[in-house]
Enzyme design. Structure first.
Site, short mmCIF file in Angstrom:
data_model
loop_
_atom_site.label_atom_id
_atom_site.label_comp_id
_atom_site.label_asym_id
_atom_site.label_seq_id
_atom_site.Cartn_x
_atom_site.Cartn_y
_atom_site.Cartn_z
N ARG A 56 -59.02 50.77 65.74
CA ARG A 56 -60.23 51.45 65.99
C ARG A 56 -60.23 53.06 65.40
O ARG A 56 -61.16 53.59 64.81
CB ARG A 56 -60.92 51.20 67.16
CG ARG A 56 -62.49 51.92 67.17
CD ARG A 56 -63.09 51.39 68.26
NE ARG A 56 -62.50 50.89 69.51
CZ ARG A 56 -62.25 51.98 70.23
NH1 ARG A 56 -62.45 53.27 70.36
NH2 ARG A 56 -61.50 51.62 71.59
N TYR A 109 -83.13 55.05 50.67
CA TYR A 109 -82.71 53.54 50.97
C TYR A 109 -83.62 53.27 52.39
O TYR A 109 -83.61 54.08 53.17
CB TYR A 109 -81.22 53.64 51.38
CG TYR A 109 -80.79 51.96 51.69
CD1 TYR A 109 -80.75 51.09 50.58
CD2 TYR A 109 -80.45 51.85 52.81
CE1 TYR A 109 -80.41 49.77 51.11
CE2 TYR A 109 -79.93 50.53 53.34
CZ TYR A 109 -80.06 49.40 52.18
OH TYR A 109 -79.58 48.23 52.58
N ASP A 181 -76.40 60.41 49.65
CA ASP A 181 -76.06 58.92 49.28
C ASP A 181 -76.04 58.66 47.74
O ASP A 181 -76.89 59.00 46.93
CB ASP A 181 -77.22 57.83 49.71
CG ASP A 181 -76.86 56.64 49.59
OD1 ASP A 181 -76.02 56.31 48.74
OD2 ASP A 181 -77.51 55.77 50.74
N LYS A 206 -71.18 48.15 47.25
CA LYS A 206 -72.08 48.17 45.88
C LYS A 206 -70.51 48.17 44.86
O LYS A 206 -70.13 47.22 44.62
CB LYS A 206 -73.00 49.13 45.80
CG LYS A 206 -74.11 48.85 47.11
CD LYS A 206 -74.82 47.63 47.20
CE LYS A 206 -75.48 47.38 48.59
NZ LYS A 206 -76.50 48.51 48.98
C1 LIG Z 1 -76.95 49.06 50.23
C2 LIG Z 1 -77.19 50.88 50.33
C3 LIG Z 1 -76.99 51.11 51.35
C4 LIG Z 1 -76.56 50.36 52.85
O1 LIG Z 1 -75.49 49.85 52.57
P1 LIG Z 1 -74.78 48.53 53.33
O2 LIG Z 1 -73.41 48.48 53.01
O3 LIG Z 1 -75.69 47.62 53.20
O4 LIG Z 1 -75.07 48.93 54.92
C5 LIG Z 1 -77.27 52.45 51.67
N1 LIG Z 1 -77.51 53.23 50.42
C6 LIG Z 1 -78.10 52.65 49.21
C7 LIG Z 1 -78.37 53.40 48.00
C8 LIG Z 1 -77.71 51.26 48.95
O5 LIG Z 1 -77.89 50.73 47.87
#
Ligand SMILES: *Cc1c(COP(=O)(O)O)cnc(C)c1O
Length: 399
Positions: A56, A109, A181, A206
């Site tokens: 952790r 998001y 992000d 992604k």
């Molecule tokens: C998918 C996504 C998230 C969230 O990510 P997870 O891995 O699904 O928790 C946040 N921001 C963007 C732009 C995303 O495409």
């Protein structure tokens, strides 16, 4: 952290690999263990807080993935999380306290929007949402207790681009932290830290993973901020599993070549759609008519793999096109090698009220493509046949 390699292809592939090692495994092993043995209690005290104490707190496989991302973003350190949402929520909880205020883009998001608007107020943190590229609105929304400027670029699904230099200057002027992000951008196409953004976040689910087979998140930034985020992650407990970290590392090794192919394919798909009579509009940062084309060209090396377009006709037409596609699989998510398609109003923006959607520029005719690494001609032929499902056609094609 010292950055050994100048080019992202090398950073992604060799970033965390120890080039000095001899007779060791080439691939990073999975340290599939929750705990680590010590020889005596003095050593026990020394390893506390290291990646050889308890998983952790850290794990050597996770550390290798984290070092690679730090190298790619050109920052001191990075931390992995069990999901992208885990990365966002933990970083914000680590750096803000009750009474603080956030200025965030409206167009972010869905999960992040929910966290800022529905969860943080329970902990005494308020957020003001502003229009993505209206920079005066950002400045006006800043209060004496504002602590964080929260950004996302390119945005989902409209692919708006935020000017990093302007945002970093605004944050500096008001003594705010800035966080972005950067999931849609990837460090192959953009490095926000070079423009002065403090924290860079990715849903590693992604493009980093790249094969639609893992869920993870990453935050990267200066050592001092990352130390606070590590303390929060250890307490909140949303660390990444070492097996997932190994998949992430494996994905990162091919990030640069994949993203280059995503860029090329998406640019061709965007060009094709722009000239199609049954397409009303196309959103892609590297198309000349894109509203932030100049900014995108200045701060991005490629336009990315995401293309959003609106069909002529109705939402029903968009649904028919999405179902007529054969190469583009109907599924949410993005960034994998396979091309995917989704309808934002039926997925990511399903719960966003219609009035708010309108302000974001999200329409019922909108189709979002995650363009994969297949042959571009095959993808274009597929779109060509699927667009026959649209009944209406406009008189003059867009240039
Ligand atoms: C998918 C996504 C998230 C969230 O990510 P997870 O891995 O699904 O928790 C946040 N921001 C963007 C732009 C995303 O495409």
């Amino acid at each position: 952290m010292t950055h050994r390699f100048k080019h992202p292809e090398t950073q992604a592939t060799r970033g965390a690999a120890d080039l000095e090692k001899r007779n060791g495994p080439l691939a990073t092993p999975i340290y599939q263990t929750s705990t680590f043995e010590v020889t005596d209690n003095d050593e026990q005290l020394r390893v506390t807080g290291s990646d050889n104490y308890y998983t952790r707190y850290g794990n050597p496989t996770n550390t290798a993935a984290e070092k690679t991302v730090a190298e790619l973003e050109g920052v001191d350190a990075a931390l992995t999380f069990s999901s992208g949402m885990g990365a966002i929520t933990t970083a914000i909880m680590a750096l803000l306290k009750s009474g603080d205020h956030i200025v965030a883009q409206r167009d972010i998001y869905g999960g992040t929007h929910k966290f800022l608007s529905q969860w943080l107020p329970n902990f005494g943190v308020e957020t003001s949402f502003v229009d993505t590229t209206d920079y005066e609105q950002y400045a006006r929304a800043i209060r004496p207790n504002t602590k964080l400027l929260y950004l996302e670029s390119p945005t989902n699904p409209t692919l708006r681009v935020v000017d990093f230099k302007k945002m970093a200057a605004l944050a500096k002027q008001h003594g705010l932290l800035s966080m972005i992000d950067s999931t849609f951008g990837t460090p192959i196409n953009q490095r926000p830290a070079e423009f002065g953004i403090d924290l860079i976040m990715h849903s590693g689910t992604k493009y980093f993973g790249g094969h639609s087979d893992l869920i993870c998140g990453v935050v990267a930034g200066r050592a001092e901020l990352m130390g606070k985020i590590l303390a929060a992650r250890t307490t909140l407990g949303n660390c990444m599993d070492p097996h997932a970290a190994w998949l992430l590392l494996r994905g990162l090794k091919t990030l640069a070549v994949r993203v280059q192919r995503h860029n090329e394919n998406a640019a061709r798909v965007a060009q094709f759609l722009s000239a199609h009579a049954k397409v009303r509009s196309v959103h892609y940062p590297f198309l000349k008519h894109h509203s932030e084309y100049e900014v995108a060209r200045r701060q991005m090396g490629g336009g990315g793999g995401m293309v959003t377009f609106e069909v002529e006709g109705t939402g029903e037409d968009a649904r028919r096109v999405s179902e007529a596609l054969r190469m583009f699989t109907l599924a949410p998510s993005l960034g994998g090698v396979e091309s995917l398609v989704c309808i934002p109003v039926l997925t990511s923006h399903l719960v966003v009220p219609q009035q708010e959607r309108k302000r974001m520029g999200v329409t019922e005719q909108m189709i979002r493509l995650s363009v994969g690494i297949e042959n571009a001609e095959d993808l274009i032929s597929d779109l060509e046949q699927a667009l026959q499902a649209v009944s209406a056609a406009k008189a003059v094609p867009v240039g």
